[in-house]
Design an enzyme around this catalytic site. Structure first.
Site, PDB file in Angstrom:
ATOM      1  N   LEU A 197       7.387 -55.161 -60.372  1.00 38.86           N
ATOM      2  CA  LEU A 197       7.330 -53.699 -60.215  1.00 38.86           C
ATOM      3  C   LEU A 197       6.244 -53.317 -59.221  1.00 38.86           C
ATOM      4  O   LEU A 197       5.088 -53.689 -59.370  1.00 38.86           O
ATOM      5  CB  LEU A 197       7.070 -53.035 -61.566  1.00 38.86           C
ATOM      6  CG  LEU A 197       7.162 -51.509 -61.612  1.00 38.86           C
ATOM      7  CD1 LEU A 197       7.600 -51.048 -63.008  1.00 38.86           C
ATOM      8  CD2 LEU A 197       5.848 -50.830 -61.263  1.00 38.86           C
ATOM      9  N   HIS A 240      -5.271 -56.422 -63.506  1.00 41.10           N
ATOM     10  CA  HIS A 240      -5.789 -55.901 -62.237  1.00 41.10           C
ATOM     11  C   HIS A 240      -5.959 -54.393 -62.373  1.00 41.10           C
ATOM     12  O   HIS A 240      -5.227 -53.733 -63.115  1.00 41.10           O
ATOM     13  CB  HIS A 240      -4.795 -56.245 -61.125  1.00 41.10           C
ATOM     14  CG  HIS A 240      -5.266 -55.932 -59.748  1.00 41.10           C
ATOM     15  ND1 HIS A 240      -5.171 -54.666 -59.201  1.00 41.10           N
ATOM     16  CD2 HIS A 240      -5.820 -56.726 -58.787  1.00 41.10           C
ATOM     17  CE1 HIS A 240      -5.651 -54.703 -57.968  1.00 41.10           C
ATOM     18  NE2 HIS A 240      -6.053 -55.927 -57.702  1.00 41.10           N
TER      19      HIS A 240
END
Length: 330
Positions: free
Chosen positions: A123, A227
């Site tokens: 994604l 992240h």
């Protein structure tokens, strides 16, 4: 949202260059991306509704301009052609009567627990489009696709989130563990894995458990941490019922989240509606899908329980009275 086509390669490549690395399913390599699109086309052309190692890529298209602004992928069955590895975090408690002490050692064990499961991944939303609910459209369209094609997917679903990457594009987790066995940087290993697969892991990765106490703090502190750009994605996964419990990615230490496919909120709670008329209405704006395989389309629309859809939603989805749509829960 619509299935990807071969003509999407230039746009897909441009988005891949914006990821900054660590996206195994979206490498900045034209040949690899072309293979992804080819495999997606093959998967969408398969007519029998059975579980197989399909890979479906979808694109977020601005219908007014034709510009591609995002992408995502769905993998029906992982680990059929090569082992799929994860690290499982476990613990071993030992006691010493002589020392009158109890020690609890945390360990990383190489496992293939997700073999045979389905995966949602790849994604990516263009940095200039991260507003207006487009990330939700990208994410939820995958689950509506799964609901529309449920026999083609496994009973377990997981997602890997990119782990912590430093300013130089390196991975503290990789440097503290796997990098010591592979003799290459994280960027080199990530690119190699994206193009050539996981076999190098089977060849070189130590099979015995690794005690986390032996790792540098820089590696231990990022285990299971997404992240910075993936925190919103993690929240969306959590809202769908996926959990992170003891599994991490072997490359960057990012969290692996999972659940039973039929417990995913947008799979379990989406509702099927037969469209009766097209008219303005005050229903909440929801991710809505229609069609199967190559004709699958998802977009925001306002759909009432009695089958009324707003004109803009109907136009985007290409539906009219008599069409069936699937509406995601609020």
């Amino acid at each position: 949202m619509r299935p990807a086509r071969a003509s999407d390669l230039p746009a897909l490549y441009e988005m891949a260059k914006l990821t900054g690395g660590g996206f195994t399913n979206l490498p900045a390599d034209r040949k690899s991306l072309a293979k992804t699109l080819e495999r997606s086309e093959e998967s969408l052309s398969r007519t029998d509704d059975t579980l197989a190692a399909d890979r479906v890529a979808m694109m977020l298209e601005n219908t007014a301009t034709g510009a591609i602004r995002g992408t995502c992928q769905i993998f029906s069955k992982i680990g059929e052609n090569a082992p799929f590895y994860s690290y499982r975090i476990s613990a071993l408690t030992q006691s010493s009567t002589a020392l009158k002490r109890t020690f609890r050692a945390e360990m990383l064990t190489l496992v293939t627990d997700f073999e045979g499961a389905s995966e949602v991944g790849g994604l990516f939303l263009h940095p200039h489009e991260r507003a207006g609910g487009l990330g939700m459209l990208l994410a939820r369209s995958r689950y509506l696709y799964i609901r529309q094609h449920r026999p083609r997917f496994a009973d377990r679903l997981f997602a890997e989130l990119r782990g912590v990457i430093d300013e130089g594009g390196g991975s503290p987790f990789w440097d503290g563990l796997a990098g010591k066995f592979f003799g290459m940087s994280f960027q080199e290993a990530d690119a190699f894995n994206a193009i050539n697969g996981h076999q190098m892991i089977a060849d070189l990765m130590p099979k015995h458990p690794v005690y986390t106490a032996l790792l540098p703090d820089s590696a231990r502190l990022v285990m299971g941490i997404p992240h910075s750009s993936g925190r919103a994605a993690m929240r969306m996964l959590e809202s769908e019922g996926l959990v992170h419990d003891h599994y991490i990615d072997i490359f960057d230490g990012g969290p692996t989240m999972h659940t039973l496919t039929d417990r995913v909120r947008s799979v379990a709670q989406s509702r099927s509606v037969r469209i009766e008329k097209v008219a303005e209405n005050d229903a909440p704006r929801s991710v809505t899908a229609t069609g199967r395989l190559k004709n699958f389309t998802a977009a925001y629309a306002r759909v009432t329980d009695d089958g009324t859809i707003d004109p803009e939603g109907a136009k985007t989805l290409g539906v009219e009275a008599g069409s069936d749509v699937l509406v995601a829960p609020q």
